[in-house]
Design a protein around this motif. Structure first.
Motif, short mmCIF file in Angstrom:
data_model
loop_
_atom_site.label_atom_id
_atom_site.label_comp_id
_atom_site.label_asym_id
_atom_site.label_seq_id
_atom_site.Cartn_x
_atom_site.Cartn_y
_atom_site.Cartn_z
N UNK A 1 -4.85 30.11 70.71
CA UNK A 1 -3.69 30.97 70.64
C UNK A 1 -4.07 32.40 70.98
N UNK A 2 -5.29 32.81 70.64
CA UNK A 2 -5.79 34.06 71.15
C UNK A 2 -5.67 35.29 70.29
N UNK A 3 -4.58 35.49 69.59
CA UNK A 3 -4.43 36.71 68.83
C UNK A 3 -5.24 36.67 67.55
N UNK A 4 -5.96 37.75 67.25
CA UNK A 4 -6.70 37.79 65.97
C UNK A 4 -5.73 37.96 64.81
N UNK A 5 -5.90 37.15 63.80
CA UNK A 5 -5.09 37.19 62.60
C UNK A 5 -5.97 37.60 61.44
N UNK A 6 -5.38 38.08 60.38
CA UNK A 6 -6.15 38.58 59.24
C UNK A 6 -5.66 37.90 57.96
N UNK A 7 -6.61 37.58 57.09
CA UNK A 7 -6.31 37.04 55.78
C UNK A 7 -7.22 37.75 54.78
N UNK A 8 -6.69 38.06 53.62
CA UNK A 8 -7.49 38.66 52.56
C UNK A 8 -7.70 37.60 51.49
N UNK A 9 -8.96 37.33 51.17
CA UNK A 9 -9.31 36.33 50.18
C UNK A 9 -10.38 36.93 49.27
N UNK A 10 -10.15 36.92 47.97
CA UNK A 10 -11.06 37.52 46.98
C UNK A 10 -11.42 38.96 47.35
N UNK A 11 -10.41 39.75 47.68
CA UNK A 11 -10.57 41.17 48.02
C UNK A 11 -11.46 41.40 49.24
N UNK A 12 -11.60 40.41 50.10
CA UNK A 12 -12.38 40.53 51.33
C UNK A 12 -11.49 40.15 52.51
N UNK A 13 -11.45 41.01 53.52
CA UNK A 13 -10.67 40.73 54.72
C UNK A 13 -11.46 39.84 55.66
N UNK A 14 -10.79 38.83 56.19
CA UNK A 14 -11.39 37.92 57.17
C UNK A 14 -10.49 37.93 58.41
N UNK A 15 -11.08 37.94 59.57
CA UNK A 15 -10.34 37.88 60.83
C UNK A 15 -10.56 36.50 61.42
N UNK A 16 -9.47 35.87 61.85
CA UNK A 16 -9.59 34.52 62.43
C UNK A 16 -8.67 34.37 63.62
N UNK A 17 -9.02 33.41 64.46
CA UNK A 17 -8.21 33.02 65.60
C UNK A 17 -8.03 31.52 65.57
N UNK A 18 -6.87 31.08 66.00
CA UNK A 18 -6.58 29.65 66.04
C UNK A 18 -6.84 29.16 67.45
N UNK A 19 -7.69 28.14 67.59
CA UNK A 19 -8.04 27.61 68.91
C UNK A 19 -7.40 26.26 69.17
N UNK A 20 -6.46 25.84 68.34
CA UNK A 20 -5.79 24.57 68.50
C UNK A 20 -4.43 24.80 69.15
N UNK A 21 -4.14 24.08 70.19
CA UNK A 21 -2.83 24.21 70.83
C UNK A 21 -2.43 22.85 71.36
N UNK A 22 -1.24 22.45 71.33
CA UNK A 22 -0.12 23.04 70.59
C UNK A 22 -0.16 22.64 69.12
#
Length: 76
Positions: free
Chosen positions: A1-22
């Motif tokens: 999918x390409x766009x970097x997404x962000x999630x905060x888990x246990x007060x730590x930010x993680x950046x992830x990208x989804x490589x599954x399509x569709x």
């Protein structure tokens, strides 16, 4: 999918990208690039997301949070 997404888990930010399509309601496996490391998440019989394959092991609750985040974003 390409766009970097962000999630905060246990007060730590993680950046992830989804490589599954569709992605659809029937998708049960996700390939995610988390902080530069490739991980695979799979939905089990109970509907929980668990990490599959080799590579960097992540906290099972983080895997569940990532799967839930993607599920909500793409209405899986």
């Amino acid at each position: 999918m390409g766009l970097p997404l962000r999630i905060t888990y246990n007060d730590t930010d993680h950046v992830y990208q989804i490589n599954t399509a569709p992605i659809s309601k029937a998708t049960t496996e996700l390939e995610i690039l988390l902080n530069g490391e490739k991980i695979t998440l799979q939905k089990d019989i109970r509907g929980a997301w668990i990490q599959q394959g080799e590579g960097q092991l992540i906290d099972p609750e983080l895997a569940q949070a990532l799967g839930r985040s993607v599920s909500l974003r793409f209405r899986m």
